[in-house]
Design a protein around this motif. Sequence first.
Motif, PDB file in Angstrom:
ATOM      1  N   SER A   1     -12.194 -32.570 -30.016  1.00 23.80           N
ATOM      2  CA  SER A   1     -11.611 -33.627 -29.200  1.00 23.80           C
ATOM      3  C   SER A   1     -11.218 -34.812 -30.071  1.00 23.80           C
ATOM      4  O   SER A   1     -11.983 -35.229 -30.946  1.00 23.80           O
ATOM      5  CB  SER A   1     -12.607 -34.078 -28.127  1.00 23.80           C
ATOM      6  OG  SER A   1     -12.061 -35.110 -27.340  1.00 23.80           O
ATOM      7  N   GLU A   2     -10.014 -35.312 -29.825  1.00 31.44           N
ATOM      8  CA  GLU A   2      -9.526 -36.488 -30.547  1.00 31.44           C
ATOM      9  C   GLU A   2      -9.624 -37.701 -29.644  1.00 31.44           C
ATOM     10  O   GLU A   2      -8.992 -37.756 -28.591  1.00 31.44           O
ATOM     11  CB  GLU A   2      -8.070 -36.273 -30.982  1.00 31.44           C
ATOM     12  CG  GLU A   2      -7.855 -35.075 -31.889  1.00 31.44           C
ATOM     13  CD  GLU A   2      -8.473 -35.271 -33.268  1.00 31.44           C
ATOM     14  OE1 GLU A   2      -8.767 -36.424 -33.639  1.00 31.44           O
ATOM     15  OE2 GLU A   2      -8.663 -34.259 -33.976  1.00 31.44           O
ATOM     16  N   THR A   3     -10.443 -38.674 -30.023  1.00 28.08           N
ATOM     17  CA  THR A   3     -10.640 -39.890 -29.237  1.00 28.08           C
ATOM     18  C   THR A   3     -10.412 -41.099 -30.136  1.00 28.08           C
ATOM     19  O   THR A   3     -10.278 -40.961 -31.355  1.00 28.08           O
ATOM     20  CB  THR A   3     -12.070 -39.935 -28.669  1.00 28.08           C
ATOM     21  OG1 THR A   3     -12.991 -40.188 -29.746  1.00 28.08           O
ATOM     22  CG2 THR A   3     -12.427 -38.620 -27.994  1.00 28.08           C
ATOM     23  N   PRO A   4     -10.363 -42.299 -29.558  1.00 28.48           N
ATOM     24  CA  PRO A   4     -10.222 -43.487 -30.404  1.00 28.48           C
ATOM     25  C   PRO A   4     -11.320 -43.616 -31.449  1.00 28.48           C
ATOM     26  O   PRO A   4     -11.152 -44.305 -32.453  1.00 28.48           O
ATOM     27  CB  PRO A   4     -10.292 -44.635 -29.384  1.00 28.48           C
ATOM     28  CG  PRO A   4      -9.784 -44.046 -28.119  1.00 28.48           C
ATOM     29  CD  PRO A   4     -10.286 -42.637 -28.121  1.00 28.48           C
ATOM     30  N   GLY A   5     -12.452 -42.942 -31.205  1.00 27.41           N
ATOM     31  CA  GLY A   5     -13.548 -43.012 -32.158  1.00 27.41           C
ATOM     32  C   GLY A   5     -13.463 -41.972 -33.263  1.00 27.41           C
ATOM     33  O   GLY A   5     -14.340 -41.889 -34.112  1.00 27.41           O
TER      34      GLY A   5
ATOM     35  N   SER B   1      -6.871 -35.789 -26.144  1.00 25.15           N
ATOM     36  CA  SER B   1      -6.675 -34.386 -26.506  1.00 25.15           C
ATOM     37  C   SER B   1      -7.998 -33.638 -26.622  1.00 25.15           C
ATOM     38  O   SER B   1      -8.995 -34.155 -27.140  1.00 25.15           O
ATOM     39  CB  SER B   1      -5.918 -34.309 -27.836  1.00 25.15           C
ATOM     40  OG  SER B   1      -5.938 -33.000 -28.342  1.00 25.15           O
ATOM     41  N   LEU B   2      -7.992 -32.393 -26.129  1.00 31.00           N
ATOM     42  CA  LEU B   2      -9.111 -31.489 -26.343  1.00 31.00           C
ATOM     43  C   LEU B   2      -8.545 -30.083 -26.549  1.00 31.00           C
ATOM     44  O   LEU B   2      -7.794 -29.577 -25.712  1.00 31.00           O
ATOM     45  CB  LEU B   2     -10.072 -31.483 -25.160  1.00 31.00           C
ATOM     46  CG  LEU B   2     -11.353 -30.637 -25.366  1.00 31.00           C
ATOM     47  CD1 LEU B   2     -12.568 -31.314 -24.724  1.00 31.00           C
ATOM     48  CD2 LEU B   2     -11.202 -29.234 -24.803  1.00 31.00           C
TER      49      LEU B   2
ATOM     50  N   GLY C   1      -5.580 -28.669 -24.128  1.00 37.24           N
ATOM     51  CA  GLY C   1      -5.628 -29.493 -22.935  1.00 37.24           C
ATOM     52  C   GLY C   1      -6.026 -30.920 -23.227  1.00 37.24           C
ATOM     53  O   GLY C   1      -5.807 -31.433 -24.329  1.00 37.24           O
ATOM     54  N   SER C   2      -6.612 -31.540 -22.238  1.00 36.31           N
ATOM     55  CA  SER C   2      -6.997 -32.943 -22.372  1.00 36.31           C
ATOM     56  C   SER C   2      -8.215 -33.233 -21.525  1.00 36.31           C
ATOM     57  O   SER C   2      -8.544 -32.474 -20.591  1.00 36.31           O
ATOM     58  CB  SER C   2      -5.846 -33.857 -21.948  1.00 36.31           C
ATOM     59  OG  SER C   2      -5.546 -33.662 -20.568  1.00 36.31           O
TER      60      SER C   2
ATOM     61  N   GLY D   1      -6.246 -27.768 -19.026  1.00 34.68           N
ATOM     62  CA  GLY D   1      -5.329 -27.330 -20.063  1.00 34.68           C
ATOM     63  C   GLY D   1      -4.911 -25.888 -19.886  1.00 34.68           C
ATOM     64  O   GLY D   1      -5.259 -25.228 -18.893  1.00 34.68           O
ATOM     65  N   LYS D   2      -4.164 -25.363 -20.860  1.00 37.73           N
ATOM     66  CA  LYS D   2      -3.632 -24.008 -20.812  1.00 37.73           C
ATOM     67  C   LYS D   2      -4.425 -23.081 -21.728  1.00 37.73           C
ATOM     68  O   LYS D   2      -4.793 -23.457 -22.851  1.00 37.73           O
ATOM     69  CB  LYS D   2      -2.164 -24.005 -21.235  1.00 37.73           C
ATOM     70  CG  LYS D   2      -1.249 -24.848 -20.348  1.00 37.73           C
ATOM     71  CD  LYS D   2      -1.068 -24.212 -18.973  1.00 37.73           C
ATOM     72  CE  LYS D   2      -0.042 -25.002 -18.152  1.00 37.73           C
ATOM     73  NZ  LYS D   2       0.122 -24.439 -16.799  1.00 37.73           N
ATOM     74  N   VAL D   3      -4.659 -21.858 -21.239  1.00 34.12           N
ATOM     75  CA  VAL D   3      -5.298 -20.815 -22.044  1.00 34.12           C
ATOM     76  C   VAL D   3      -4.213 -19.867 -22.544  1.00 34.12           C
ATOM     77  O   VAL D   3      -3.426 -19.333 -21.749  1.00 34.12           O
ATOM     78  CB  VAL D   3      -6.348 -20.040 -21.210  1.00 34.12           C
ATOM     79  CG1 VAL D   3      -6.912 -18.879 -22.024  1.00 34.12           C
ATOM     80  CG2 VAL D   3      -7.466 -20.973 -20.762  1.00 34.12           C
TER      81      VAL D   3
END
Length: 550
Positions: free
Chosen positions: A451-455, A539-540, A528-529, A519-521
């Motif tokens: 997962s992409e986060t602000p952190g 984003s995930l 997904g998100s 999200g999509k498989v």
Amino acid sequence: MFLVVLICLMDTSTVFGQSDQTGQKRVTGTYAITNATVITQPGKWLSATTIVIKDGLITEIGENAAVPVEAKVIPGDSLFVYAGFIDMGGEAGVQKPEEAQKPENFDPSNPPNDVAGITPERTVLDYWDTANGSITEWRKTGFTIAQLLPKGEMLPGKTALVVYGNAESTNILKAATGLFGQFETARGVYPGTTLGLMAKYRELYKNAELKNQHAQMFANNSNGISRPEKNKSLEAFYPVINKQIPVVFEANEELEIRRVLKLKKELGFDLVLMDMEEGSNLAEELLAANASVVLSLKLPDDKAQKADMEDATEESKTAHKRVVEAYEEALSHAGNFEKAGVKFGFSTNQVKKDDALKNLRLMIANGLTEEGALAALTTNPASILGISKYAGTIEEGKSANLVLATDSLFAEDSKINYVMADGYLYEYDISKTKKTEGNTSDVTGEWNYTSETPGGTSTGEIRFTEKSGNLSGEIDVDDPNGGGTLTRPLENISYDGKTLSFTFSIEVQGQKLTVHTKGKVDGDDFNGSISIRDMGDFSLTAKKAPDFKF
């Protein structure tokens, strides 16, 4: 570290905290349902709307409604909000009075009124238990206001209007809303038969009219007029005679309906026909009589329809055909009333809780419109009961009686997640999984997510299992309260062969935060998100781990 930075950045005063399911330990009287789809009344929708509730009243509605600092916030991103349902005839919490004792050597042809089931002076509130569990069960189904029906025989007493709020509150909206009558007689005593019952109704009503006139004459000028004797049974008719309340008469079958309409025409009382299971062909007569109509939510058993009649006799097949036709007619009953222009409400009397919404959906599938069904649960009963000023629609200034569903109310998979009654919030567990349409083997197994986060970038594992076509699962996340890793169950899992979605919750400083994932498989890849209220989408992605077999 998954979500930790996001959670630390959030103003936790606006994060939704899980309500007490009993509604009895209200931390605050101020709530805000944010960014929800709000059905203010049948046929009128508002999107991305916030509702603010304070001390049991709706104070503000709108896209830009200001959320008070002290408010408990309910994220409504995926919720549909409706006005609380109104039950035109319920028995939740109502006890039956003890059977009247027959005096010695009494004459069954002329029994005391209470022995004959004639107790119009009673009120249902004398036999109502606010702590009864059935109230809780009907509230789960979305009913927040109910007209209670007394139990007994011919004339068991007066109906009353209550709200299914906190058990320690008064909860009484109107102490007397109607005089309840029914085609039910006490055994072994007069009137005993339907014709005798009709004659007894006429006798009581006519005697009450004369007694009411006598009482008014004495009150206006007592000189030369004898003092009227007290008679509590006859005096109970005065509010009906003076048009203050209607007669609420239970009439299930067409013949019973015709008989009650005849009584109304003869005696002139206002009428609410209760628990009708037939009679849509009487629409013109009902409209001409200005009678209010309440349909039963009870439907016939469908077992006969499913019976295998291949080897049955012709006589049995003919009888079975009649049963099936009657069943199909019952399903189309409400739709026929709607088409004829007859406005009606619904009664839950003698209906199983789990059948209420199921039966409504069957009625919709057989001709009743969704707007008509919603009107029968909200605006129509509010109008019939004279409470439209504070119930039936979602408007500023009205009482906070609301139903929060996970989808459009009559959708097959829709579930009621929250109910607010009299400003008290009740939260209900909804199904942890949803039936999947796609191949569950696409999803079952272990997935390593990123997962992409602000952190920054965070990683972890998601695991799915399958049983009887249902997916369940869990996710590993870092504990936001410090130290170690938490495993959280996945809820609301849905997979249609392409799109996978689920939610999970995590406690932050004693409050419950819900995380939505979608999200999509594509083979072994998920793109997904995640979304978190007031923080947006992030984003995930995930990669399915190989399923090694030796």
